[in-house]
Design a protein around this motif. Sequence first.
Motif, PDB file in Angstrom:
ATOM      1  N   ARG A  95      53.940  66.562  19.585  1.00 16.92           N
ATOM      2  CA  ARG A  95      52.853  67.533  19.692  1.00 16.92           C
ATOM      3  C   ARG A  95      53.354  68.961  19.854  1.00 16.92           C
ATOM      4  O   ARG A  95      52.583  69.910  19.707  1.00 16.92           O
ATOM      5  N   LYS A  96      54.646  69.109  20.150  1.00 11.18           N
ATOM      6  CA  LYS A  96      55.221  70.443  20.337  1.00 11.18           C
ATOM      7  C   LYS A  96      56.681  70.395  19.899  1.00 11.18           C
ATOM      8  O   LYS A  96      57.591  70.333  20.713  1.00 11.18           O
ATOM      9  N   SER A 117      49.750  60.230  20.665  1.00 18.45           N
ATOM     10  CA  SER A 117      48.583  60.944  21.166  1.00 18.45           C
ATOM     11  C   SER A 117      48.310  62.152  20.276  1.00 18.45           C
ATOM     12  O   SER A 117      49.238  62.738  19.714  1.00 18.45           O
ATOM     13  N   GLU A 118      47.043  62.487  20.125  1.00 18.15           N
ATOM     14  CA  GLU A 118      46.626  63.668  19.366  1.00 18.15           C
ATOM     15  C   GLU A 118      47.254  63.710  17.975  1.00 18.15           C
ATOM     16  O   GLU A 118      48.030  64.603  17.643  1.00 18.15           O
ATOM     17  N   LEU A 120      46.221  64.517  15.011  1.00 19.47           N
ATOM     18  CA  LEU A 120      45.999  65.708  14.194  1.00 19.47           C
ATOM     19  C   LEU A 120      46.934  66.829  14.631  1.00 19.47           C
ATOM     20  O   LEU A 120      47.531  67.521  13.796  1.00 19.47           O
ATOM     21  N   ARG A 121      47.078  67.011  15.924  1.00 16.40           N
ATOM     22  CA  ARG A 121      47.997  68.031  16.436  1.00 16.40           C
ATOM     23  C   ARG A 121      49.432  67.739  15.995  1.00 16.40           C
ATOM     24  O   ARG A 121      50.169  68.651  15.595  1.00 16.40           O
ATOM     25  N   CYS A 122      49.835  66.475  16.035  1.00 20.01           N
ATOM     26  CA  CYS A 122      51.185  66.098  15.605  1.00 20.01           C
ATOM     27  C   CYS A 122      51.390  66.399  14.125  1.00 20.01           C
ATOM     28  O   CYS A 122      52.440  66.931  13.723  1.00 20.01           O
ATOM     29  N   ARG A 124      49.878  68.589  12.287  1.00 21.55           N
ATOM     30  CA  ARG A 124      49.952  70.035  12.078  1.00 21.55           C
ATOM     31  C   ARG A 124      51.326  70.569  12.455  1.00 21.55           C
ATOM     32  O   ARG A 124      51.840  71.493  11.816  1.00 21.55           O
ATOM     33  N   GLN A 125      51.940  69.978  13.480  1.00 25.22           N
ATOM     34  CA  GLN A 125      53.307  70.352  13.830  1.00 25.22           C
ATOM     35  C   GLN A 125      54.283  69.944  12.730  1.00 25.22           C
ATOM     36  O   GLN A 125      55.199  70.698  12.387  1.00 25.22           O
ATOM     37  N   ARG A 128      54.064  72.385  10.002  1.00 25.49           N
ATOM     38  CA  ARG A 128      54.684  73.664  10.361  1.00 25.49           C
ATOM     39  C   ARG A 128      56.197  73.638  10.119  1.00 25.49           C
ATOM     40  O   ARG A 128      56.767  74.606   9.608  1.00 25.49           O
ATOM     41  N   THR A 174      43.316  61.985   8.336  1.00 27.39           N
ATOM     42  CA  THR A 174      43.889  62.945   9.277  1.00 27.39           C
ATOM     43  C   THR A 174      45.010  63.743   8.626  1.00 27.39           C
ATOM     44  O   THR A 174      45.179  64.937   8.907  1.00 27.39           O
ATOM     45  N   ALA A 178      44.967  67.847   8.345  1.00 25.01           N
ATOM     46  CA  ALA A 178      46.058  68.698   8.821  1.00 25.01           C
ATOM     47  C   ALA A 178      46.522  69.692   7.766  1.00 25.01           C
ATOM     48  O   ALA A 178      47.364  70.555   8.055  1.00 25.01           O
TER      49      ALA A 178
END
Length: 204
Positions: A95-96, A117-118, A120-122, A124-125, A128, A174, A178
């Motif tokens: 996630r980060k 967990s999360e 969609l956030r993963c 998007r990372q 990136r 998902t 993203a």
Amino acid sequence: MMLPDRRKWNRFAPNYDSLAARATERRWALFKKRLFASMEGRILFLAAGTGLDFQFFPPGRDIVAIDVSERMLETAAARARQYKGSIRLQQMDARKLAFQDGSFDQVYTSCTFCSVSEPLRCLRQLRRVLRPDGELRMFEHTGSRWFPFSAMLTACTALTRLYGPELNRPTASTVQEAGFEITRIEAHYLDIVKSIEARNPEPD
């Protein structure tokens, strides 16, 4: 404070191989080898676990493999040393990600997005840290569009999420949400186990 994902997978690490090895080495080996055969350039492998998938990697590649669990990586280290190429292990939360934008040419996952967990956030990372026009290649368990499998997987998820995977996630959707462009989906078992290939589109 230990993150919930890290705590869960640290607890699961001692028994992971005995529970996962048979499915990993026998049932899905051919499909994983086919997916990983396209590895090239700077490669990120997400959720290395104990390194069971390393045996399916083509030789001579330069791979960074991450996992949130240091106990998983302790087991993975021996398998990384046996690989005929370079596998560098790092403990990291998806996630980060602690990588600069566009650090990788390809990102691979294997039975990962049923558990993180999360998601969609993963994703998007991952987008990136993937260069423009870079490739995302995934081997994943997903939810089903077909009844009664859809209802069965949703019912089972109420239990399975307590120790690991959620069986009803719409992973392909998902991936698109993203910002990835899906180029290919291949089903290996009904519409539940599949390979997903996508690209990180060039910016406008």
